[in-house]
Design a protein around this motif. Sequence first.
Motif, PDB file in Angstrom:
ATOM      1  N   VAL A  81       0.858  -1.186   0.000  1.00  0.00           N
ATOM      2  CA  VAL A  81       0.000   0.000   0.000  1.00  0.00           C
ATOM      3  C   VAL A  81       0.890   1.231   0.000  1.00  0.00           C
ATOM      4  O   VAL A  81       1.729   1.403   0.878  1.00  0.00           O
ATOM      5  CB  VAL A  81      -0.980  -0.007   1.205  1.00  0.00           C
ATOM      6  N   ALA A 103      -4.417   5.102   0.993  1.00  0.00           N
ATOM      7  CA  ALA A 103      -5.355   4.271   1.742  1.00  0.00           C
ATOM      8  C   ALA A 103      -6.770   4.853   1.746  1.00  0.00           C
ATOM      9  O   ALA A 103      -6.941   6.065   1.834  1.00  0.00           O
ATOM     10  CB  ALA A 103      -4.853   4.142   3.168  1.00  0.00           C
ATOM     11  N   PRO A 104      -7.766   3.977   1.650  1.00  0.00           N
ATOM     12  CA  PRO A 104      -9.149   4.447   1.830  1.00  0.00           C
ATOM     13  C   PRO A 104      -9.435   4.716   3.301  1.00  0.00           C
ATOM     14  O   PRO A 104      -8.605   4.400   4.158  1.00  0.00           O
ATOM     15  CB  PRO A 104      -9.971   3.264   1.333  1.00  0.00           C
ATOM     16  N   ASP A 105     -10.591   5.260   3.604  1.00  0.00           N
ATOM     17  CA  ASP A 105     -10.942   5.546   4.997  1.00  0.00           C
ATOM     18  C   ASP A 105     -10.841   4.271   5.841  1.00  0.00           C
ATOM     19  O   ASP A 105     -11.185   3.185   5.394  1.00  0.00           O
ATOM     20  CB  ASP A 105     -12.357   6.110   5.069  1.00  0.00           C
ATOM     21  N   GLY A 106     -10.363   4.461   7.057  1.00  0.00           N
ATOM     22  CA  GLY A 106     -10.155   3.333   7.951  1.00  0.00           C
ATOM     23  C   GLY A 106     -11.388   2.475   8.149  1.00  0.00           C
ATOM     24  O   GLY A 106     -11.294   1.270   8.367  1.00  0.00           O
ATOM     25  N   GLN A 133      -7.751  -6.735   4.026  1.00  0.00           N
ATOM     26  CA  GLN A 133      -6.721  -5.959   3.336  1.00  0.00           C
ATOM     27  C   GLN A 133      -5.636  -6.852   2.745  1.00  0.00           C
ATOM     28  O   GLN A 133      -4.962  -6.479   1.802  1.00  0.00           O
ATOM     29  CB  GLN A 133      -6.053  -4.964   4.302  1.00  0.00           C
ATOM     30  N   ILE A 147      -4.365   6.918  10.488  1.00  0.00           N
ATOM     31  CA  ILE A 147      -5.229   5.780  10.824  1.00  0.00           C
ATOM     32  C   ILE A 147      -5.562   5.013   9.544  1.00  0.00           C
ATOM     33  O   ILE A 147      -5.453   3.778   9.502  1.00  0.00           O
ATOM     34  CB  ILE A 147      -6.528   6.272  11.514  1.00  0.00           C
ATOM     35  N   ASP A 148      -5.935   5.727   8.499  1.00  0.00           N
ATOM     36  CA  ASP A 148      -6.267   5.066   7.233  1.00  0.00           C
ATOM     37  C   ASP A 148      -5.080   4.246   6.724  1.00  0.00           C
ATOM     38  O   ASP A 148      -5.218   3.097   6.320  1.00  0.00           O
ATOM     39  CB  ASP A 148      -6.639   6.107   6.166  1.00  0.00           C
ATOM     40  N   GLN A 149      -3.913   4.883   6.750  1.00  0.00           N
ATOM     41  CA  GLN A 149      -2.712   4.224   6.238  1.00  0.00           C
ATOM     42  C   GLN A 149      -2.432   2.932   7.002  1.00  0.00           C
ATOM     43  O   GLN A 149      -2.161   1.890   6.404  1.00  0.00           O
ATOM     44  CB  GLN A 149      -1.521   5.191   6.364  1.00  0.00           C
ATOM     45  N   VAL A 167      -4.469   1.116   8.841  1.00  0.00           N
ATOM     46  CA  VAL A 167      -5.495   0.089   8.612  1.00  0.00           C
ATOM     47  C   VAL A 167      -5.212  -0.630   7.292  1.00  0.00           C
ATOM     48  O   VAL A 167      -5.259  -1.852   7.200  1.00  0.00           O
ATOM     49  CB  VAL A 167      -6.905   0.721   8.594  1.00  0.00           C
ATOM     50  N   ALA A 168      -4.857   0.154   6.271  1.00  0.00           N
ATOM     51  CA  ALA A 168      -4.587  -0.454   4.965  1.00  0.00           C
ATOM     52  C   ALA A 168      -3.366  -1.370   5.005  1.00  0.00           C
ATOM     53  O   ALA A 168      -3.280  -2.336   4.261  1.00  0.00           O
ATOM     54  CB  ALA A 168      -4.383   0.641   3.916  1.00  0.00           C
TER      55      ALA A 168
END
Lengths: 242, 250, 638
Positions: B132, B137-140, B190, C124-126, C128-129
């Motif tokens: 990634v 990244a998309p929203d958590g 993911q 946070i998004d990063q 989580v991904a």
Amino acid sequence: MNQSSLLKKYLMALTGIVLVGFVLVHMAGNLQVLIGREAINAYAYALQNLPAPILWGSRLFLLVCVLVHAVTAYQLIKENRMARPRANEIEVTKRAGWASLRMGLTGSLMLAFIVFHLLHFTIRAIFPEYNDMKTTVGSPDGSEIHDVYSMILAGFQVDAISIFYVICMFLLCRHLAHGVSSMFQTLGFRSERWRGKLDLAASAYGWIIFAGFSIIPVLVIAQKYGLVNCLETCGSSCSVNL
Amino acid sequence: MKLFLKVWKQEGPEDEGHFESHVLDGVSEDSSFLEMLDQLNEQLLGEGKEPIAFDHDCREGICGTCSLNINGYAHGLENSTTTCQLHMRKFEDGDSITVEPFRAKAFPVVKDLVVNRSAFDKIIQAGGFITVRTGSAPDGNAMPVPKENADLAMDAAQCIGCGACVASCKNASAMLFTSAKAGHLNMLPQGQAEKDSRVLNMVAAMDEAGFGNCRNYGECSAACPKDISLDYIAKLNRDYAKAKIKKVFS
Amino acid sequence: MILDSKIPEGPLADKWENHRFSSKLVNPANKRKFKIIVVGSGLAGGSAAATLGELGYNVDCFCYQDTPRRAHSIAAQGGINGAKNYQNDGDSIHRLFYDTIKGGDFRSRESNVHRLAQNSVNIIDQCVAQGVPFAREYGGLLANRSFGGAQVSRTFYARGQTGQQLLLGAYSALSRQIATGQVKMHVRQEMLDLIVVDGHAKGIITRNLATGEMKVWTADAVLLCTGGYGNVYYLSTNAIGCNVTANFRAYRRGAGFANPCFTQIHPTCIPVAGDHQSKLTLMSESLRNDGRVWVPKNAEDAGKAPSEIPEDARDYYLERKYPSFGNLAPRDISSRSAKEACDEGRGVGPGGRGVYLDFEDSINRLGENVISERYGNLFEMYERITGENAYQRPMRIYPAIHYTMGGLWVDYNLMSTIPGCFVLGEANFSDHGANRLGASALMQGLSDGYFVLPYTIGNYLTTISPGGIDPEGAAARETLESVKERVGQMVSAKGKRSSRSYHKELGNIMWEYAGMARSEKGLNKAIGEIQDLRDDFNKNLLVTGHGEELNMELERSGRVRDFLDFGELLCRDALTRNESCGGHFREEYQTADGEATRNDEDFSHAAVWEYKGDGETPTRHKEDLEFENVKLAVRSYK
């Protein structure tokens, strides 16, 4: 052969499944000795007279399984030794049992046993006189067939051979106790929640195989020394008398 | 407490190595095992001798730097405990303690009790990640993860990479480590896109590094300071089989 | 020393956006030509190295550990803040900004803090991904908890191991770049000096800790992501290896060191058990969500078992003094209150330096299962260390040095006063002012590494031409020789005392005089004692073995040597800051009821120290802090 460690493990598990199944069938066949001469002779005759492709196909398949199982085990063990060139000063375990730590030993002895067993009862090279044991009991058409029943009784008459067989069956039992459960793990079908039960089942399976195989030499010896009298004795048709 | 220690001494990677005996008195039972070794090292320094080299850093059981085989057990006999969290109250006055490095071909000794565990890094580099790009990244909360899966992923992700699994395995297998790392990512949505290549590559890297083969003893899990379950090894076995079959038939 | 903070123009909320737009871009073909050194592989270093590698720069990353995954960011327990407002409880970027500024006692730069709050959302998004297994609700969405110094639930967490999981996320991103060859990882390498040519940072000198080899590494920019200096106190929650050497060496080469006296004492650590102790263990602050802090009302009860002290003889002092925040009062306030209680003789446990953190009410209210699910691993850790079961008997806790807000001064681009030398994460001074709020350190490390530096570094790189300096050239050689000489001196030190004994003694001085409460008299005394100790160190140090091998005594000696110098600088900074703010509490500056008194008139600035040579007093510079968006107020948590 430089294939992935997991592929080798799958080979061990898959050939293991075949062999685990085989010993059960073999044991069930053997137990017909307890029913009597006719049953075991007829069964053996039927097996021997299967169409050649099936008979030899199965034999070859089993042989290949044994060989693959053994050769792969050898490779794995060799790699394992290389991976740990120096042992700990103090070797201890927290969880591993006697059986699982000695799969190589029990396995090697099983391989030796298989060779002996084939020479003893299948090829009959050790005692060629077994080939002369003929009878009509159990024959489907009344013609003379090989008297397997007498051969088994004769074979186990020898104390040392019976003791050897029982010991080997014990080793097989322990080999299975680890192997059967481990097989599921290797193929990814075991979970920690079920491991306890699976280990128990594997151990039980091992003991069943042990009992099923050992009962025949034990009874033969017991009868030889007059402790029991449950086996049909060899008739005049065979050269060995109890 | 008074202790009789037998500690591995090895000048460098090429040296044969040998054990040396030491007597250490006045050890507090509130000391951690490493603090006991600190004390021994201070004593050795006082005698003008060279202290024993050992790996350690956070000393709170999370960095995974400390190693040590103590009386044959990786991180000592206590379950779920790293060496740095092992306290001397678990020993008796007058005990003899044998301390060795983690032993495996893939973990060559650097000096004394210090080993090189970079083979683990190689395994991660082979596929222990999700590709990634930073910022992409998309929203958590765009991708819900069932709590149960998140918990299972976390159970695996807790691995501190200390290598106790390898050290406690009679075959020096790294399956518990590899399976925990792969399992953590494979369990999350993911991680699905790279699941197959991940397991294939990580296992290949593991084999390459010279680790032994898993024999399903469970010694690894028993020694693991984070109690990583053998389930992850089963899962890796499963995932690998699937990936291999897909690869063969694709 | 010129301190140009380079704060962008425009309204606060637009500054970062404006800056990103006006920042110079390095075109992709040129990125390949630039070589960047990253020292440290924690959240800041790992994320920066990974991101720069991803962008196409050639990165060399160094760490002293045996693998980048062991950097001490791994030990952070509680969580990471993110202004997501997933809980619908009134959170926003502005609120996180405000909480952080206020929590920092108005001693940080508005623009930096606001940028941090903005980036918190992307982090946070990063993560989580990347597959960081954050705690989830039953519906599968991210869970939050509250943390000290905040009245909203904005903290994301992965059990009690959030730092570990975030670091492993950054490490996995880094590993991906190492596999592609874009980042070269150098483990067991300690940076011992910075190479500065014509005022620009052009490389570093490292010592290979396994072989002793000392080597020159050149680059077009150097990123110091080397963490904090808490170990100057000997006992701290830092890892044993954490040290100030890289930062201090940069300071000696011309980087300004800002606010070294801003150190944070964490209120919930396991108390010291004895002289053998090598480090202190933190119990996550999140425990304060469900635990109640108390000591006996009467000093006579301090020796009794907690169960023998009836409810009405207990003093829940945080709830009493700070009714609106109660047990969640910020770290500095909670710590100082604990010290006060112990100073009054009401402390519990061996040595009387401890207070209770009691879970009885929560266990009764929520059940042991819930508590165990939330904090099970912490309770286990507590039991392993103390041998006590916290489900049955309250935990004993005491403050300990945990984090250092001070660090190398950086501008808005995270560049120090040495052009080309950037400082990220805990190693810089930028975002936390005089006190850091819980769950903000992880946020800052990742913000700097993932989202700030990769943009701002372009502003420097576009001003230089790639290629660096000749590693065999005079500047590099000179620096290498000076390091060799320094290390050589230590290797030949055949005195009587171990480096550890010096470190311990330094720690005692620091904790005594520059710990939770400081005074002019104490600090002056400390400076004298440190100077004496340093003289003794130079004469009586004992190092065994030689330099061309793994030699942990030698490593520690070098680190302690720099701590001795640095400790003095810290005391000097504390001495000149004539106010109490955040983690810096001067006994002379307090209200009648013991609350800190800030002096905004004279000290609303960052103090930046410039090295002037050995034996010389460093010069104190000021960066004035301007507050346009928040009103300076007395920080009240009552």
